[in-house]
Design an enzyme around this catalytic site. Structure first.
Site, PDB file in Angstrom:
ATOM      1  CD  GLU A   1     -31.247  49.153 -11.527  1.00 48.71           C
ATOM      2  OE1 GLU A   1     -30.861  49.744 -12.557  1.00 48.71           O
ATOM      3  OE2 GLU A   1     -30.487  48.490 -10.807  1.00 48.71           O
TER       4      GLU A   1
ATOM      5  CD  GLU B   1     -30.257  44.198 -11.403  1.00 45.82           C
ATOM      6  OE1 GLU B   1     -29.283  44.923 -11.703  1.00 45.82           O
ATOM      7  OE2 GLU B   1     -31.346  44.238 -12.000  1.00 45.82           O
TER       8      GLU B   1
HETATM    9  C1  BGC Z   1     -29.677  46.818 -14.380  1.00 46.49           C
HETATM   10  C2  BGC Z   1     -29.128  45.703 -15.234  1.00 46.49           C
HETATM   11  C3  BGC Z   1     -27.712  46.034 -15.660  1.00 46.49           C
HETATM   12  C4  BGC Z   1     -26.855  46.165 -14.428  1.00 46.49           C
HETATM   13  C5  BGC Z   1     -25.390  46.475 -14.698  1.00 46.49           C
HETATM   14  C6  BGC Z   1     -28.690  47.384 -13.403  1.00 46.49           C
HETATM   15  O1  BGC Z   1     -28.810  48.775 -13.411  1.00 46.49           O
HETATM   16  O2  BGC Z   1     -30.877  46.449 -13.767  1.00 46.49           O
HETATM   17  O3  BGC Z   1     -29.983  45.495 -16.313  1.00 46.49           O
HETATM   18  O4  BGC Z   1     -27.188  45.113 -16.549  1.00 46.49           O
HETATM   19  O5  BGC Z   1     -27.355  47.203 -13.624  1.00 46.49           O
HETATM   20  O6  BGC Z   1     -25.246  47.709 -15.309  1.00 46.49           O
END
Ligand code: BGC
Length: 443
Positions: free
Chosen positions: A169, A352
């Site tokens: 990101e 993610e």
């Molecule tokens: C990040 C994580 C974070 C998650 C939830 C993402 O932007 O890569 O490190 O914990 O979002 O906020």
């Protein structure tokens, strides 16, 4: 939640979970690790919601064997973790710290012994503090130092890592870390943060070239995306939507996929040198997509320094972070990537996807998180629907394996499939863990 059976996913679809180093490891002073910008930031008063730090976090540095056993019990085929640059090259440049690499070496071997593919991210925001002192991502040099660190890491972990992810990101690291200051290193440069975008992208391109000399495994980057929804239908609202979309969704993808920087953002691009865009556009094998929620946008107030204003979206259930739960946004996003980048788009893995809720053990010590099950159910159906429409999606990673240290929110936001008691470090798989395990294990 839909009562219809979850559609099947093709054989070979990669099921995974994701974590990052500073959020889980702890062990910040061990075996030669240097300080990172997140150590500095977390220890600065007033930066973190509950005043906590990642000094111990989930103590994964000492409990990694237990955590790998949890991964094996879940039945995932892949685990996405990040490597801490300050463990490997504590000062950002200078000597490589073999003891730092030893930790990841053991982790990788343990994963492989449990049939879990190691997926390693090289930068999940924990820049060595010495590198920050030398200018951080505002300095072009940092891109070259990153490529050297990538090279040293791949020299050790080589082809045992099954997918390399250069950066996590870069948009969030630029915007929250250098634009508005909610994340380390806490700069508030707004649109003057553009060099942070360019130098991260340059670092990615240089690292791709370095990794290709060390590994035949595929290489990716994990970008954050958010479909943009207009809060009104005026021309000014539409202009604001286009600006935010270019900033959040295209700034880091257009140049990666060979299209140069999007027009119209008004950045000072003096840091871009001849040849940089070719380095940045080095072919990648997978595009990592991190998705949490869509963003509402309207035209800015008179005199605003930004060409848009962010507004809460109405009509969705919300997580403990107050983020809208919108699986339709993931479906829309995957289709948008497919249409916008067409033949230039490599296969996608959702690197993610997840949600925070205030999960706590009940009287029997069990942790029920039906909202997370509904969240994952909806988002997996969205992925499957996009695949049916021709989008090439080859994996899905849940954020996160464990409740962990959630950056500026400290320990107040729980994203895990596994509950962690931060006083005792006891891990308790939640009901979502059992749900996902059963889904993955379907014949
Ligand atoms: C990040 C994580 C974070 C998650 C939830 C993402 O932007 O890569 O490190 O914990 O979002 O906020």
């Amino acid at each position: 939640m839909s009562t219809a059976a979850m559609p099947e996913f093709p054989a070979g679809f990669r099921w995974g979970v994701s974590t990052s180093a500073y959020q889980i490891e702890g062990g910040v002073d061990e075996n030669g690790r240097g300080a990172s910008i997140w150590d500095t930031f977390a220890h600065s008063p007033g930066r973190i919601a509950d005043g906590s730090t990642g000094d111990v976090a989930c103590d994964h540095y000492h409990r990694h064997a237990e955590d790998v056993a949890l991964l094996a019990g879940l039945g995932v085929s892949a685990y996405r973790f990040s490597i801490a640059w300050p463990r490997v090259r504590p000062a950002g440049d200078g000597p490589v710290n073999a003891r730092g690499l030893d930790f990841y070496d053991r982790l990788v071997d343990d994963l492989l012994a449990h049939d879990v593919d190691p997926v390693a991210t090289l930068f999940h925001w924990d820049l060595p503090q010495s590198r920050q002192d030398a200018g951080g991502w505002l300095a072009r040099d940092t891109a070259h130092r990153f490529a050297e660190y990538a090279d040293a890491t791949a020299a050790r972990l080589g082809d045992r890592v099954k997918l390399w992810i250069t950066l996590n990101e870069p948009f969030i690291h630029m915007s929250l870390g250098h634009g508005t200051g909610e994340h380390a290193p806490g700069r508030t440069l707004l649109f003057d943060a553009f060099p942070v975008a360019h130098h991260q992208l340059l670092a990615h391109g240089l690292a791709v070239a370095a990794l290709r000399t060390r590994t035949t495994s595929p290489i990716a980057i994990a970008n954050n995306y958010s479909p943009v929804r207009a809060a009104g239908d005026s021309d000014a609202d539409r202009t604001a939507v286009a600006a935010y979309e270019a900033l959040h969704n295209r700034l880091f993808t257009d140049p990666l996929l060979g299209r140069g920087y999007p027009d119209g953002l008004g950045f000072d691009t003096a840091v871009v040198r001849a040849g940089d865009l070719d380095v940045i556009a080095a072919p990648i094998d997978v595009l990592g997509v991190n998705y949490y929620n869509p963003t509402g946008v309207r035209a800015p107030q008179e005199g605003s320094p930004l060409p848009f204003e962010l507004v809460p979206l109405q009509g969705y259930p919300r997580t403990a972070f107050d983020w809208p739960v919108a699986p339709d946004g993931l479906h829309e996003l995957l289709g948008w990537l497919h249409r916008t980048y067409a033949d230039d788009l490599p296969p996608i893995q959702v690197t993610e996807s997840g949600c925070a809720y205030d999960d706590a053990p009940d009287a029997d010590g069990r942790v029920h998180d039906p909202q997370r099950i509904a969240y994952l159910d909806g988002h997996l159906r969205a992925v499957r629907a996009a695949m049916d429409e021709g989008v090439d999606v080859t994996g899905y990673f849940v954020w996160s394996l464990l409740d962990n240290w959630e950056w500026a929110e400290g320990f107040t936001k729980r994203f895990g499939l596994v509950h962690v008691d931060f006083d005792t470090q006891v891990r308790t798989p939640k009901s979502s863990y059992a749900w996902l395990r059963d889904l993955i294990a379907r014949p």
